[in-house]
Design an enzyme around this catalytic site. Sequence first.
Site, short mmCIF file in Angstrom:
data_model
loop_
_atom_site.label_atom_id
_atom_site.label_comp_id
_atom_site.label_asym_id
_atom_site.label_seq_id
_atom_site.Cartn_x
_atom_site.Cartn_y
_atom_site.Cartn_z
CD GLU A 97 -2.75 -1.20 2.50
OE1 GLU A 97 -3.95 -1.47 2.37
OE2 GLU A 97 -2.21 -1.01 3.61
C1 TNX Z 1 -4.34 -4.04 4.84
S1 TNX Z 1 -2.69 -6.35 4.40
C2 TNX Z 1 -3.04 -3.80 5.28
C3 TNX Z 1 -2.82 -3.45 6.69
C4 TNX Z 1 -4.11 -3.37 7.45
C5 TNX Z 1 -5.00 -4.52 7.05
C6 TNX Z 1 -6.25 -4.63 7.85
C7 TNX Z 1 -1.62 -5.32 4.20
C8 TNX Z 1 -0.40 -5.79 3.62
N1 TNX Z 1 -1.91 -4.06 4.55
O1 TNX Z 1 -2.13 -2.22 6.76
O2 TNX Z 1 -3.83 -3.42 8.81
O3 TNX Z 1 -5.32 -4.36 5.70
O4 TNX Z 1 -6.95 -5.79 7.55
#
Ligand code: TNX
Length: 530
Positions: free
Chosen positions: A342
């Site tokens: 992300e």
């Molecule tokens: C997505 S999964 C994220 C996390 C959040 C999570 C909550 C991922 C690699 N990144 O930053 O905590 O969703 O479900």
Amino acid sequence: MRQRRTILGLLATAVLCLPAVPAAATQTGHGPGPERELGDVIPVPAEVEPNSRTDFTLGPHTSIRTQAGSAEAKRVGRYLAGVLRPATGYSLPVVSSDRRGSAISLVLSKHEPKVGDQGYRLDVGRSGVTIRARTGAGLFAGAQTLRQLLPARIEADRTVRRAWTVPGGTIVDKPRFAYRGAMLDLARHFHEPAEIRSYIDELAQYKINHLHLHLTDDQGWRIQIDSWPKLTTVGGGPGTGVDGEGPGFLTKAEYADLVAYAASRYITIVPEIDMPGHTNAAQWTYAELNCDGVAPPPRTDIEVGYSSLCIGSETTYRFVEDVIRELAAMTPGPYLHIGGDEAHATTDEDYRTFMNRVLPLVEKYGKQAFGWNEVAQADPPASVVPQYWGTTTENADLAEAAARGNKVIMSPANKSYLDMKYDANTPLGLQWAGFIEVRDAYEWDPGSHVTGVGEQSVLGVEAPLWSETLRSIDDIEFMAFPRLPAIAELGWSPRASHDWESFSQRLAEQGPRWEQRGVDFYRSPQIDWP
Ligand code: TNX
């Protein structure tokens, strides 16, 4: 497994015209029979051959026997005694001898066939149980199987007589995938070392062998780094975490203790520093980590995708190298996770630039890099392990990485994310990847889940638990159980054994064990709990 009991029960009823009685209450010449059947274990063993004539009952004279001179076997023996003594009330001395008589024997042999380097063979005969393996990890896995073959302990009711009987026969078992992991997020809410140890103890029972710790994120920094000391005193200090309610961090000494505790359960810690996004805690702590030299405000909300390290700045790489060097030095395990998910505030070009500089640093300090699956966009070398967290069964970058030879970890968010709600009524958790009931967590195949990523490309599975909504160990347990055992079985048991009916019956029998250990769990309506 259960089938056999039912068919035998029906036969007995039909032939002898006797009312069917539960196995535990059946009296034979040798006292109560075993409550469990040989395969009633999670994860279900690869090969099971029951022999009802060779049940073994632990007694006051049973000892735990380890080979003379094998420190490793003795270590597992002491662990097994530690868990069986309080349950059975027997003294179970750990001895290194080959005296005869009632015993649980632990034997390390480099030549044990068919068990690989994590598996074991368990033989239950009339005078004892013998577990054989090539490694301590294999003996430990066999010890976990033995624990589950014994009845659940009923502490509250001393009037119920337990016969500590193990069903006779042979198990030959080894894992489908080398890596079976769980992840805890210490950044959104810090979890104390005692809570992490307690989770480790639960994980070990299901043959999970890696614990990934998500140590840094926008809301907090949770691991001591000597060269950047304010990361923990400020970035992990008071007011950090979601809603400012999750402060805390691990000192290097506490981290070392956790690594050692996990190792005593044959679990390897995989530490994660998330970058180049998810870095607000570092960036509000040290202004020089921002392109404009201005520290942003601390963040305690649960937004994602707004932070980025400054890709063009040499200070960034000095910081990253310091962190990787110190973290690698305190981590005996082979893997170091650099996040990479992300990074919406980083351009694609900057992301590649960053990964091309940072991935070699992980190697420079002797570790193999893990990254969330976005890392595959940077065409990483084949040694890098992308961790798949998507919700679809197509991912071209991941498939291309697999074709180039990268191994991957499977943790699809809509199947294995333990922080997703079970249903609309679940008081904790998130729901961006959907609701995940225990059957959803079980019904998928890590070896064919993503198109173009076959069994041979899968290093293993992982069940991440993000802690935006979690505070206590009770919260952790409520989200992990009963779904974690489902992921554990997908990681360990052969695909051919995959069977919801069998799994759900074996899972039901874990309920009383969790109750007795005080482990919180979700009483899924999909399971017929006893
Ligand atoms: C997505 S999964 C994220 C996390 C959040 C999570 C909550 C991922 C690699 N990144 O930053 O905590 O969703 O479900």
